[in-house]
Design a protein around this motif. Structure first.
Motif, PDB file in Angstrom:
ATOM      1  N   UNK A 189      81.895  79.891  36.254  1.00 32.79           N
ATOM      2  CA  UNK A 189      80.989  78.765  36.010  1.00 32.79           C
ATOM      3  C   UNK A 189      79.864  78.761  37.053  1.00 32.79           C
ATOM      4  N   UNK A 190      80.242  78.996  38.313  1.00 28.72           N
ATOM      5  CA  UNK A 190      79.229  79.037  39.377  1.00 28.72           C
ATOM      6  C   UNK A 190      78.200  80.137  39.112  1.00 28.72           C
ATOM      7  N   UNK A 191      78.683  81.353  38.850  1.00 30.76           N
ATOM      8  CA  UNK A 191      77.760  82.463  38.624  1.00 30.76           C
ATOM      9  C   UNK A 191      76.922  82.252  37.366  1.00 30.76           C
ATOM     10  N   UNK A 192      77.521  81.649  36.324  1.00 29.83           N
ATOM     11  CA  UNK A 192      76.777  81.405  35.086  1.00 29.83           C
ATOM     12  C   UNK A 192      75.614  80.446  35.331  1.00 29.83           C
ATOM     13  N   UNK A 193      75.867  79.366  36.071  1.00 26.87           N
ATOM     14  CA  UNK A 193      74.814  78.383  36.355  1.00 26.87           C
ATOM     15  C   UNK A 193      73.746  78.989  37.268  1.00 26.87           C
ATOM     16  N   UNK A 194      74.204  79.637  38.342  1.00 23.10           N
ATOM     17  CA  UNK A 194      73.263  80.201  39.315  1.00 23.10           C
ATOM     18  C   UNK A 194      72.390  81.280  38.679  1.00 23.10           C
ATOM     19  N   UNK A 195      73.031  82.254  38.031  1.00 22.40           N
ATOM     20  CA  UNK A 195      72.268  83.359  37.437  1.00 22.40           C
ATOM     21  C   UNK A 195      71.485  82.898  36.210  1.00 22.40           C
ATOM     22  N   UNK A 196      72.035  81.920  35.474  1.00 20.27           N
ATOM     23  CA  UNK A 196      71.294  81.379  34.339  1.00 20.27           C
ATOM     24  C   UNK A 196      69.968  80.770  34.772  1.00 20.27           C
ATOM     25  N   UNK A 197      69.979  80.042  35.877  1.00 20.11           N
ATOM     26  CA  UNK A 197      68.738  79.466  36.404  1.00 20.11           C
ATOM     27  C   UNK A 197      67.769  80.560  36.852  1.00 20.11           C
ATOM     28  N   UNK A 198      68.309  81.614  37.456  1.00 24.58           N
ATOM     29  CA  UNK A 198      67.454  82.745  37.852  1.00 24.58           C
ATOM     30  C   UNK A 198      66.805  83.360  36.628  1.00 24.58           C
ATOM     31  N   UNK A 199      67.599  83.602  35.579  1.00 30.10           N
ATOM     32  CA  UNK A 199      67.100  84.242  34.355  1.00 30.10           C
ATOM     33  C   UNK A 199      66.050  83.350  33.655  1.00 30.10           C
TER      34      UNK A 199
END
Length: 529
Positions: free
Chosen positions: A94-104
């Protein structure tokens, strides 16, 4: 479980996984050929490079370290603590999805909405699919640790089939949906995959078969995280090993998907060129993915079970050492010969393969040079997969930590080399950088293997030395097929193409016959296991 039994089950797992990967790659191969005729190269570039990179990064960072740590050692352990540890993959995902999703969404270049609409929905869907897939991680590790071959084959086959059926249907009926098509298909894939594992364990746990096998988990409720009185929530030894592997996996992901990160973050290729590169990359990696990857995953389990992590060779059970050395030698020989065969014949048949697959869009320009380079890169992939699977199965925590520093330096070098080679040679530079990366990793792994067996009488690295007569035949076949390509391929009509294929078939047959005559020990191993 006896070492011989582990070997037999591991070999069956590897062969079944290889057949499964053949299915996956064949379906993806056909799907790309189909979608090329309906969708733009730019759309395929966004899906197959940008969004797939988001998904693979999330699942890799969230679960790879846990898988390696929890599959190490014997299956006789406190599985409650192991399952508790595995559930930590979900909040991490969940952490990586939110963090990387915002980057993308906010830091990377957003595709032109008039050309590629619904980009934001695609990012959310691919990130969500990664979280869904992580919900099945405890079941996956249990199945892999106990070598449930049939479950893995059925689960992944059904998930891939459902994804492909939905994709094809929507591409035909609603091609204007664009990224919505691939988003829905990716969500369906993750859901079906997890449900297959969950349904299987709901039926298996508590059954007479589970009781007969003395399966360590008795109830479905035990697959959920739980607290135990007067005991820690997780096994801290496994947790520390997981942290070591996590630091390593972060770097390994950069090395594995390095060219996609360079394409995504540095914009060295436009979305159309990224689409062509990805198609050629998928074609070039067919054998690497459906043979080498299953061997690496399955025999990592074998070496981790047969030998004890962190112990020198003299302190191991000598019968197990003998078996591990023999298996490692034969595995090296097997993947080396497969890699050499692909490298020699792939060079002369790259342009023909691309012309048949995608027409002039792929067979003109840099496509053939890309695939020729990739055919040689496959040889590096072949050797690296087996040497690293043995090395990672035996390294202790301190050795893993030391290797992380090597990977850090290698990651930085790889990204720099990728950037400069791409500016010099275009997309071919990515493959050249990958060859350099793999060569360094092979050197490290072979150095570890050599020192591990140094105090014994076994020399498994001899598997990297094929028969001289076979090497000579490879050279002759490479020269003949290269000359054949000059005379027959690929703008002289179908009769010339068929003649070129016939020349290759004769050289290939001669190579296989020679292999059977000179590598008898390897042939016996493949047949018996």
């Amino acid at each position: 479980m006896a070492a011989q039994d582990v070997l037999g089950q591991t070999a069956r797992l590897a062969s079944s996984s290889a057949l499964l990967q053949v299915l996956f790659r064949a379906v993806t191969f056909a799907l790309n050929a189909f979608t090329l005729r309906y969708l733009s190269r730019e759309l395929l570039g966004v899906v197959n490079v940008r969004l797939t990179l988001l998904y693979s990064t999330v699942v890799f960072l969230a679960r790879e370290a846990f898988r390696r740590a929890c599959l190490s050692g014997s299956t006789k352990r406190n599985w409650t603590k192991t399952i508790n540890l595995l559930w930590l993959t979900v909040p991490l995902g969940v952490f990586w999805s939110i963090f990387l999703g915002l980057v993308w969404l906010h830091l990377l270049e957003v595709p032109d909405p008039s050309v590629i609409p619904h980009y934001q929905a695609g990012v959310v869907a691919f990130a969500l699919s990664a979280i869904i897939e992580l919900l099945g991680e405890p079941c996956w590790v249990l199945a892999q640790a106990h070598l449930f071959v049939r479950l893995k084959v059925i689960a992944e086959s059904l998930s891939v089939a459902s994804k492909c059926i939905l994709t094809v249907t929507l591409v035909i009926l609603y091609p204007q949906w664009g990224l919505y098509i691939f988003s829905l298909a990716q969500l369906l894939y993750a859901t079906v995959l997890v449900m297959c594992y969950v349904i299987y364990f709901m039926m298996f746990l508590g059954s007479p078969e589970a009781t007969k096998k003395s399966f360590p988990v008795a109830r479905v409720k035990a697959l959920l995280p739980s607290f135990m009185e007067d005991e820690t929530f997780v096994n801290w030894k496994e947790a520390r090993l997981t942290w070591s592997f996590f630091k390593q996996s972060f770097l390994k992901q950069i090395l594995t998907e390095g060219e996609r990160y360079v394409m995504t973050f540095l914009n060295v290729l436009n979305f159309g060129d990224q689409g062509v590169y990805d198609i050629v990359n998928n074609l070039g990696s067919l054998v690497a993915r459906f043979i080498f990857l299953p061997i690496e995953e399955s025999f990592y389990v074998f070496f981790a079970k047969v030998l004890e992590r962190g112990k020198p060779v003299k302190d191991q059970k000598q019968d197990d050492v003998a078996m591990a050395a023999n298996v490692l030698e034969l595995l090296l020989k097997l993947v080396l010969l497969i890699g050499l065969t692909i490298s020699v014949f792939g060079y002369a048949y790259s342009q023909l393969a691309l012309d048949i697959y995608g027409g002039s869009m792929l067979s003109s320009g840099t496509g053939p040079d890309l695939l020729r380079c990739y055919s040689w890169y496959v040889l590096f992939l072949a050797v690296n997969g087996v040497t690293e699977c043995f090395t990672f199965a035996l390294m202790c925590k301190e050795e893993v930590d030391r290797y992380n520093f090597v990977m850090l330096a290698l990651s930085f070098m790889f990204l720099c080399i990728s950037y400069f080679l791409t500016h010099w040679q275009g997309s071919v530079g990515f493959i050249l950088a990958n060859c350099f990366n793999m060569a360094i990793r092979i050197a490290h792994s072979t150095h570890y293997i050599y020192h591990f067996f140094k105090e014994s009488t076994y020399r498994p690295l001899a598997g990297l030395l094929p028969s001289p007569f076979l090497v000579l035949l490879y050279i002759i076949s490479g020269v003949i097929t290269a000359v054949s390509e000059v005379f027959f391929c690929c703008d002289k009509g179908w009769m010339a193409r068929l003649a070129h294929m016939a020349v290759g078939a004769l050289c290939f047959a001669a190579t296989i016959v020679t292999m059977f005559c000179t590598e008898t020990k390897l042939i016996h191993f493949v047949r018996s296991q």
